[in-house]
Scaffold this motif. Structure first.
Motif, PDB file in Angstrom:
ATOM      1  N   ILE A  71       0.855  -1.199   0.000  1.00 19.53           N
ATOM      2  CA  ILE A  71       0.000   0.000   0.000  1.00 19.53           C
ATOM      3  C   ILE A  71       0.885   1.241   0.000  1.00 19.53           C
ATOM      4  O   ILE A  71       1.858   1.328   0.755  1.00 19.53           O
ATOM      5  CB  ILE A  71      -0.930   0.026   1.235  1.00 19.53           C
ATOM      6  CG1 ILE A  71      -1.830  -1.221   1.273  1.00 19.53           C
ATOM      7  CG2 ILE A  71      -1.780   1.300   1.237  1.00 19.53           C
ATOM      8  CD1 ILE A  71      -2.672  -1.320   2.516  1.00 19.53           C
ATOM      9  N   GLN A  72       0.527   2.211  -0.846  1.00 14.88           N
ATOM     10  CA  GLN A  72       1.246   3.483  -0.894  1.00 14.88           C
ATOM     11  C   GLN A  72       0.252   4.632  -0.747  1.00 14.88           C
ATOM     12  O   GLN A  72      -0.883   4.537  -1.195  1.00 14.88           O
ATOM     13  CB  GLN A  72       2.000   3.631  -2.222  1.00 14.88           C
ATOM     14  CG  GLN A  72       3.104   2.612  -2.414  1.00 14.88           C
ATOM     15  CD  GLN A  72       3.922   2.924  -3.661  1.00 14.88           C
ATOM     16  OE1 GLN A  72       4.705   3.858  -3.663  1.00 14.88           O
ATOM     17  NE2 GLN A  72       3.729   2.136  -4.703  1.00 14.88           N
ATOM     18  N   ARG A  73       0.708   5.664  -0.104  1.00 11.08           N
ATOM     19  CA  ARG A  73      -0.134   6.851   0.040  1.00 11.08           C
ATOM     20  C   ARG A  73       0.765   8.082   0.055  1.00 11.08           C
ATOM     21  O   ARG A  73       1.776   8.108   0.743  1.00 11.08           O
ATOM     22  CB  ARG A  73      -0.951   6.775   1.331  1.00 11.08           C
ATOM     23  CG  ARG A  73      -1.977   7.890   1.461  1.00 11.08           C
ATOM     24  CD  ARG A  73      -2.805   7.730   2.726  1.00 11.08           C
ATOM     25  NE  ARG A  73      -3.555   6.490   2.712  1.00 11.08           N
ATOM     26  CZ  ARG A  73      -4.163   5.986   3.786  1.00 11.08           C
ATOM     27  NH1 ARG A  73      -4.043   6.589   4.951  1.00 11.08           N
ATOM     28  NH2 ARG A  73      -4.846   4.863   3.710  1.00 11.08           N
ATOM     29  N   GLN A  74       0.374   9.090  -0.706  1.00 10.31           N
ATOM     30  CA  GLN A  74       1.169  10.313  -0.771  1.00 10.31           C
ATOM     31  C   GLN A  74       0.603  11.389   0.143  1.00 10.31           C
ATOM     32  O   GLN A  74      -0.604  11.449   0.396  1.00 10.31           O
ATOM     33  CB  GLN A  74       1.212  10.836  -2.204  1.00 10.31           C
ATOM     34  CG  GLN A  74       2.003   9.940  -3.144  1.00 10.31           C
ATOM     35  CD  GLN A  74       2.147  10.559  -4.513  1.00 10.31           C
ATOM     36  OE1 GLN A  74       1.260  11.253  -4.976  1.00 10.31           O
ATOM     37  NE2 GLN A  74       3.280  10.301  -5.162  1.00 10.31           N
ATOM     38  N   VAL A  84       4.268  13.026   5.189  1.00 10.24           N
ATOM     39  CA  VAL A  84       5.156  11.996   4.643  1.00 10.24           C
ATOM     40  C   VAL A  84       4.505  11.317   3.444  1.00 10.24           C
ATOM     41  O   VAL A  84       3.285  11.242   3.340  1.00 10.24           O
ATOM     42  CB  VAL A  84       5.499  10.926   5.707  1.00 10.24           C
ATOM     43  CG1 VAL A  84       6.308  11.521   6.850  1.00 10.24           C
ATOM     44  CG2 VAL A  84       4.244  10.250   6.248  1.00 10.24           C
ATOM     45  N   ASP A  85       5.368  10.826   2.525  1.00 12.41           N
ATOM     46  CA  ASP A  85       4.926   9.862   1.522  1.00 12.41           C
ATOM     47  C   ASP A  85       5.192   8.495   2.131  1.00 12.41           C
ATOM     48  O   ASP A  85       6.318   8.210   2.573  1.00 12.41           O
ATOM     49  CB  ASP A  85       5.708  10.033   0.218  1.00 12.41           C
ATOM     50  CG  ASP A  85       5.260  11.262  -0.561  1.00 12.41           C
ATOM     51  OD1 ASP A  85       4.188  11.810  -0.224  1.00 12.41           O
ATOM     52  OD2 ASP A  85       5.972  11.668  -1.497  1.00 12.41           O
ATOM     53  N   ILE A  86       4.191   7.657   2.173  1.00  8.89           N
ATOM     54  CA  ILE A  86       4.281   6.426   2.958  1.00  8.89           C
ATOM     55  C   ILE A  86       4.089   5.186   2.078  1.00  8.89           C
ATOM     56  O   ILE A  86       3.319   5.201   1.121  1.00  8.89           O
ATOM     57  CB  ILE A  86       3.223   6.473   4.097  1.00  8.89           C
ATOM     58  CG1 ILE A  86       3.427   5.354   5.110  1.00  8.89           C
ATOM     59  CG2 ILE A  86       1.812   6.452   3.562  1.00  8.89           C
ATOM     60  CD1 ILE A  86       2.613   5.539   6.382  1.00  8.89           C
ATOM     61  N   LYS A  87       4.842   4.124   2.398  1.00 14.09           N
ATOM     62  CA  LYS A  87       4.712   2.856   1.674  1.00 14.09           C
ATOM     63  C   LYS A  87       4.841   1.716   2.668  1.00 14.09           C
ATOM     64  O   LYS A  87       5.767   1.687   3.484  1.00 14.09           O
ATOM     65  CB  LYS A  87       5.797   2.731   0.601  1.00 14.09           C
ATOM     66  CG  LYS A  87       5.698   1.448  -0.226  1.00 14.09           C
ATOM     67  CD  LYS A  87       6.738   1.435  -1.342  1.00 14.09           C
ATOM     68  CE  LYS A  87       6.610   0.191  -2.208  1.00 14.09           C
ATOM     69  NZ  LYS A  87       7.597   0.171  -3.298  1.00 14.09           N
ATOM     70  N   SER A  88       3.899   0.789   2.603  1.00 11.87           N
ATOM     71  CA  SER A  88       3.904  -0.360   3.517  1.00 11.87           C
ATOM     72  C   SER A  88       3.935  -1.662   2.717  1.00 11.87           C
ATOM     73  O   SER A  88       3.208  -1.820   1.740  1.00 11.87           O
ATOM     74  CB  SER A  88       2.663  -0.333   4.413  1.00 11.87           C
ATOM     75  OG  SER A  88       2.694  -1.407   5.325  1.00 11.87           O
ATOM     76  N   ILE A  89       4.814  -2.584   3.162  1.00  5.49           N
ATOM     77  CA  ILE A  89       5.009  -3.860   2.452  1.00  5.49           C
ATOM     78  C   ILE A  89       4.938  -5.010   3.467  1.00  5.49           C
ATOM     79  O   ILE A  89       5.578  -4.948   4.530  1.00  5.49           O
ATOM     80  CB  ILE A  89       6.383  -3.900   1.758  1.00  5.49           C
ATOM     81  CG1 ILE A  89       6.541  -2.711   0.800  1.00  5.49           C
ATOM     82  CG2 ILE A  89       6.598  -5.212   1.019  1.00  5.49           C
ATOM     83  CD1 ILE A  89       7.919  -2.581   0.211  1.00  5.49           C
TER      84      ILE A  89
END
Length: 454
Positions: A71-74, A84-89
């Motif tokens: 999931i990514q969210r800007q 923040v620009d966020i990315k979860s893996i």
């Protein structure tokens, strides 16, 4: 050990924040940058469930873990002042999801620049609209963007072409006199606009103020007599503000003036002819005036040939930003101060407020912001303080003082500690939810938890 330390250094080498949770949703890694962004040290976070620290609905890494997807969210708002620009893996081990890792890139400065650019665009647009309206001298100082106010302007232009009596209605503070001036300026009247506030004149002076008086008409009168407002408005416009406050006995006499276009000065025996355009204004509803025993319905029908209603500010939020920048410039100039910036959050909160005092109240708030803001940007706290003054914020429940005599500072801290403890317990010790309820940042709440040993 060396390998572990190298990995730790590499993770913290960049300006990115990293958080790792296991499949039980416990925090097993909390980078230095994460500690700085969120204001919470490792020893407080590690080992805790991530949902005990942040609200679950804001945790995309929980969704990433549970739904087994990236999931990514800007431009995610991590704290009150950090974006923040966020990315979860999800983390796979032997084909099974054993946890999740989230990285956050600090884009606060980028967002601030974008907000400043957007703010400047809005400011230029608002000032452009204001200049355009000011170039139209008939509508000087009437600043708007909303379609409803455009309709009001069209009504004024149409009514001004006639000599019909006009009643302007609207709440206190909407600027009814400005609209009366616009009607007068748009008309073909050769004389002046002469205002009279019916609610500000003592009952016993009303007749002499309106009709004027001859010399020697009463004790203390000017020896040369005095022109009344009606005579001063000859070939111009008589503006009766708050006409609903006109004394009942004066209503009969004024009704005759409107019917016959003639009147006598106080103490005079010569009947005078008159020619004026009448504009009246009231903050009362027409239905209330009709049902009132203090206002004659036959006079109301005379003055309310054309009704122009000015909607309250809360019904036209599109106008708030344009009005804000217009008065910000004028008030800053009044005090010899440079025009300060207003951030997007302040503008949004100004739009969200209901403004019971309408434009007059908005002007007062802007003046306060100008006076008490020392930095390049207007201080939002000045507006928050104002909201608290007018009862727009919930107050902290009062605690009873026990019999033990304690110093004022100690008592205040005791009340604060008790209230924070109550909020934490009510929110299952969730720091983020509790900080939102308390209206403070997470780092501030964490500091207070440590201070009071909660």
């Amino acid at each position: 050990m060396l390998e572990k330390e190298i990995i730790n250094i590499l993770i913290n080498f960049h300006n990115d924040s990293f958080t790792i949770i296991d499949k039980e949703e416990n925090v097993i890694y909390w980078s230095d940058r994460a500690a700085k962004i969120f204001g919470m040290p490792k020893d407080y976070v590690l080992g805790k469930k991530i949902t005990d620290i942040f609200s679950e609905d804001k945790l995309i890494m929980i969704k990433s873990l549970r739904e087994n997807k990236v999931i990514q969210r800007q431009q995610h708002r991590a704290t009150e002042n950090v974006y923040v620009d966020i990315k979860s893996i999800p983390i796979y081990i032997d084909g099974k999801v054993e946890g999740a890792i989230v990285s956050e890139v600090d884009v606060t400065e980028k967002i601030k620049r974008e907000e400043q650019i957007e703010m400047l665009k809005n400011k230029v647009s608002s000032l452009s609209d204001s200049v355009q309206q000011l170039n139209n001298s008939e509508f000087k100082n009437i600043i708007y963007r909303s379609p409803v106010m455009e309709r009001v302007k069209n009504q004024i232009e149409m009514a001004a072409k006639t000599n019909a009596n006009i009643l302007i209605t609207g709440e206190t503070g909407v600027g009814k006199e400005l609209f009366a001036q616009a009607v007068h300026s748009s008309s073909k009247a050769k004389g002046d606009l002469v205002p009279i506030n019916c609610g500000a004149i003592p009952h016993h002076l009303f007749e002499s103020e309106l009709f004027g008086y001859e010399k020697g008409a009463f004790t203390g009168a000017n020896r040369a007599g005095n022109r009344g407002k009606i005579e001063s408005a000859e070939n111009g416009t008589l503006f009766l503000d708050e006409i609903g406050e006109m004394p009942i006995d004066m209503q009969v006499k004024f009704l005759r003036v409107l019917q016959e276009r003639q009147y006598f000065k106080l103490g005079g025996n010569k009947e005078m002819n008159t020619n004026f355009r009448l504009i009246s204004a009231t903050n009362k509803k027409i239905s209330d005036l009709l049902s009132s025993e203090e206002f004659r319905s036959d006079l109301l029908y005379r003055v309310n040939v054309v009704n122009i209603h000015i909607p309250p500010l809360c019904e036209r939020p599109e106008d708030i930003e344009a009005l804000f920048y217009y008065y910000l410039y004028n008030i800053s100039e009044k005090y010899g101060m440079s025009v300060r910036y207003a951030n997007k959050q302040l503008i949004n909160e100004l739009k969200a407020y209901r403004w019971p005092g309408n434009v007059r109240e908005l002007m007062n708030v802007i003046e306060r912001l100008v006076i008490f803001s020392n930095e390049e940007t207007l201080n939002n706290e000045v507006f928050y303080q104002y909201l608290n003054e007018v009862g727009e914020k919930n107050t902290v429940p009062k605690n009873l003082i026990n019999d033990e005599a304690i110093a004022l500072r100690d008592y205040i801290e005791k009340v604060e500690a008790d209230y924070i403890k109550y909020i934490l317990e009510d929110n299952n010790n969730n720091i983020e939810q509790s900080s939102e309820v308390l209206g403070i940042s997470r780092p501030t709440l964490y500091a207070k938890v440590k201070k009071f040993g909660l």
